[in-house]
Design an enzyme around this catalytic site. Sequence first.
Site, PDB file in Angstrom:
ATOM      1  N   PHE A  54       0.861  -1.172   0.000  1.00  0.00           N
ATOM      2  CA  PHE A  54       0.000   0.000   0.000  1.00  0.00           C
ATOM      3  C   PHE A  54       0.909   1.236   0.000  1.00  0.00           C
ATOM      4  O   PHE A  54       1.824   1.327   0.820  1.00  0.00           O
ATOM      5  CB  PHE A  54      -0.926  -0.018   1.215  1.00  0.00           C
ATOM      6  CG  PHE A  54      -1.999   1.021   1.126  1.00  0.00           C
ATOM      7  CD1 PHE A  54      -3.129   0.808   0.353  1.00  0.00           C
ATOM      8  CD2 PHE A  54      -1.869   2.232   1.783  1.00  0.00           C
ATOM      9  CE1 PHE A  54      -4.115   1.774   0.243  1.00  0.00           C
ATOM     10  CE2 PHE A  54      -2.853   3.205   1.681  1.00  0.00           C
ATOM     11  CZ  PHE A  54      -3.975   2.987   0.914  1.00  0.00           C
ATOM     12  N   TYR A 110     -10.665   0.168  11.150  1.00  0.00           N
ATOM     13  CA  TYR A 110     -11.920   0.600  10.503  1.00  0.00           C
ATOM     14  C   TYR A 110     -12.332  -0.319   9.363  1.00  0.00           C
ATOM     15  O   TYR A 110     -13.334  -0.093   8.713  1.00  0.00           O
ATOM     16  CB  TYR A 110     -11.820   2.054  10.012  1.00  0.00           C
ATOM     17  CG  TYR A 110     -10.600   2.364   9.160  1.00  0.00           C
ATOM     18  CD1 TYR A 110     -10.512   1.974   7.835  1.00  0.00           C
ATOM     19  CD2 TYR A 110      -9.520   3.067   9.711  1.00  0.00           C
ATOM     20  CE1 TYR A 110      -9.400   2.264   7.073  1.00  0.00           C
ATOM     21  CE2 TYR A 110      -8.405   3.361   8.952  1.00  0.00           C
ATOM     22  CZ  TYR A 110      -8.343   2.962   7.633  1.00  0.00           C
ATOM     23  OH  TYR A 110      -7.237   3.248   6.885  1.00  0.00           O
ATOM     24  N   LYS A 111     -11.523  -1.364   9.102  1.00  0.00           N
ATOM     25  CA  LYS A 111     -11.886  -2.284   8.021  1.00  0.00           C
ATOM     26  C   LYS A 111     -12.692  -3.439   8.631  1.00  0.00           C
ATOM     27  O   LYS A 111     -13.829  -3.262   9.029  1.00  0.00           O
ATOM     28  CB  LYS A 111     -10.636  -2.765   7.301  1.00  0.00           C
ATOM     29  CG  LYS A 111      -9.863  -1.631   6.611  1.00  0.00           C
ATOM     30  CD  LYS A 111      -8.630  -2.179   5.913  1.00  0.00           C
ATOM     31  CE  LYS A 111      -7.700  -1.105   5.392  1.00  0.00           C
ATOM     32  NZ  LYS A 111      -8.244  -0.332   4.289  1.00  0.00           N
ATOM     33  N   ASP A 132       2.317  -5.148   8.378  1.00  0.00           N
ATOM     34  CA  ASP A 132       1.111  -4.350   8.227  1.00  0.00           C
ATOM     35  C   ASP A 132      -0.047  -5.350   8.134  1.00  0.00           C
ATOM     36  O   ASP A 132      -0.114  -6.154   7.193  1.00  0.00           O
ATOM     37  CB  ASP A 132       1.220  -3.495   6.949  1.00  0.00           C
ATOM     38  CG  ASP A 132      -0.012  -2.620   6.713  1.00  0.00           C
ATOM     39  OD1 ASP A 132      -1.108  -3.003   7.156  1.00  0.00           O
ATOM     40  OD2 ASP A 132       0.129  -1.567   6.062  1.00  0.00           O
ATOM     41  N   ARG A 163     -12.536  -4.811  -6.564  1.00  0.00           N
ATOM     42  CA  ARG A 163     -12.289  -5.546  -5.312  1.00  0.00           C
ATOM     43  C   ARG A 163     -13.611  -5.881  -4.626  1.00  0.00           C
ATOM     44  O   ARG A 163     -14.499  -5.034  -4.524  1.00  0.00           O
ATOM     45  CB  ARG A 163     -11.487  -4.689  -4.328  1.00  0.00           C
ATOM     46  CG  ARG A 163     -10.080  -4.395  -4.691  1.00  0.00           C
ATOM     47  CD  ARG A 163      -9.305  -3.901  -3.466  1.00  0.00           C
ATOM     48  NE  ARG A 163      -9.962  -2.807  -2.747  1.00  0.00           N
ATOM     49  CZ  ARG A 163      -9.471  -2.213  -1.677  1.00  0.00           C
ATOM     50  NH1 ARG A 163      -8.313  -2.638  -1.169  1.00  0.00           N
ATOM     51  NH2 ARG A 163     -10.104  -1.218  -1.077  1.00  0.00           N
TER      52      ARG A 163
HETATM   53  C1  PLP Z   1      -2.262  -2.091   3.758  1.00  0.00           C
HETATM   54  C2  PLP Z   1      -2.618  -0.709   4.189  1.00  0.00           C
HETATM   55  N1  PLP Z   1      -1.773   0.003   4.949  1.00  0.00           N
HETATM   56  C3  PLP Z   1      -2.047   1.255   5.352  1.00  0.00           C
HETATM   57  C4  PLP Z   1      -3.228   1.859   5.005  1.00  0.00           C
HETATM   58  C5  PLP Z   1      -3.470   3.318   5.362  1.00  0.00           C
HETATM   59  O1  PLP Z   1      -4.036   3.510   6.568  1.00  0.00           O
HETATM   60  P1  PLP Z   1      -4.334   4.963   7.153  1.00  0.00           P
HETATM   61  O2  PLP Z   1      -5.105   5.723   6.134  1.00  0.00           O
HETATM   62  O3  PLP Z   1      -5.153   4.626   8.362  1.00  0.00           O
HETATM   63  O4  PLP Z   1      -3.063   5.627   7.507  1.00  0.00           O
HETATM   64  C6  PLP Z   1      -4.176   1.151   4.248  1.00  0.00           C
HETATM   65  C7  PLP Z   1      -5.466   1.775   3.900  1.00  0.00           C
HETATM   66  O5  PLP Z   1      -6.308   1.239   3.253  1.00  0.00           O
HETATM   67  C8  PLP Z   1      -3.853  -0.152   3.828  1.00  0.00           C
HETATM   68  O6  PLP Z   1      -4.704  -0.844   3.058  1.00  0.00           O
END
Ligand code: PLP
Length: 423
Positions: free
Chosen positions: A133, A233-234, A208, A382
């Site tokens: 990400f 939040y997911k 992560d 998705r």
């Molecule tokens: C794998 C991954 N890491 C980090 C994040 C980003 O998180 P945040 O916006 O809470 O910093 C996301 C957001 O969808 C994600 O999918």
Amino acid sequence: MTLATSARSIDRATCEALDAADPLARFRDRFALPDGVVYLDGNSLGALPASTPAHVARVIAEEWGVGLIRSWNDAGWFDKPRALGDRIAPLIGAAPGEVVLGDSTSASLFQVAVAAARLRPGRRVIVSEAGNFPTDLYVLEAVQELLGEGAPLERRLISDAGPTLDDVLDDDVAVVVLTQVDYRTGRMLDLADVTRRVHEAGALMVWDLCHSVGAVPVDLNAADADFAIGCTYKYLNGGPGSPSFIWAAERHHDAARPAITGWHGHARPFEFGIGYEPADGITRFRVGTPQLLALAGLESSLDLWDEVDLAELREKSLRLTELFISLVDARLARWNVEVVTPRTSARRGSQVALRAEHGYPVMQALIARGVIGDFRAPDLMRFGFAPLYVSHADVWDAVDVLEHVLATEAWRDPGYARRGAVT
Ligand SMILES: Cc1ncc(COP(=O)(O)O)c(C=O)c1O
């Protein structure tokens, strides 16, 4: 007969029968999902638990409105990030006292990646994945600049096309940061195996877990990992903007020096001394005043998670994703819809990605018909399968509507080509 071999003979009644036998079906009514919606985006924003509005309203009216400043002590506000961390711990194979709630996932990654790299002084390389990400890569750039002396630390990125993890690991690697379940494809890495290889090179492993927690069983301590962060939040359904969690293996607590040294991570914050002294344990990863209203949403959803059997969760998740893949194979082949998610269940999280021409307008046409997934550039649709509220009949309905959208070319409506800021 497996779902894969029987897909052609599966009908909606078969899916309803699977729902009737589903031990997790009872959770569906604990969510406030709108009628007529098949919600397949819990991998991005989880659904609203039915108990959350009243809980958050009570925190606002009673703890804030009546308790006022007294609630820092009387309602346990000050310790809330630790208390809720202890409730997330069983979901990720962590021990009590190893998890704390933080800020955004991006900020929490900065907190732990700096701490991890500082535990490997002299090593000048950070490894991640090109398909990670993007926020992870952006945050790591800041870590490289902050910790590099003279020049930024080097970044090595692995990818499916190479180089592989084993290609890039050597005794200059300080930290490896990987996302266990890929946000686009849903591919899942073997936590224990990857961690072991990283440790063999003498590096530390940061995971992560944004698309893992609440989606698949995770056992960080069994894997002997070092640090982890993840969204709430997911799949955890904490609500939009609910804070991330931070996990650090207990063996690192005393030596760890996180990036941001705020007063809530201080050993004695209410002595207001002018020098920073880290608190004991995981508390040193805290920064400043916690987002208590956002934590209230998470607190309410964790009441549900206290009751969930993770083995049952995984079993249902795999049933749902396998059913979806089988139905897509059986019914959508003539439109060249490609399943890009691994078909081997051990390599799959709880989402499925489809590559299709015109994926963006097709997804908008689906959403307009009540089937909510999302789109990730350049060409992936998705679909997330949150086992607590997605049913087998939902899977059937989603593929049915998708087939209709493709067969009628309803997606050609120009309105579906318009892009919002969030896809
Ligand atoms: C794998 C991954 N890491 C980090 C994040 C980003 O998180 P945040 O916006 O809470 O910093 C996301 C957001 O969808 C994600 O999918």
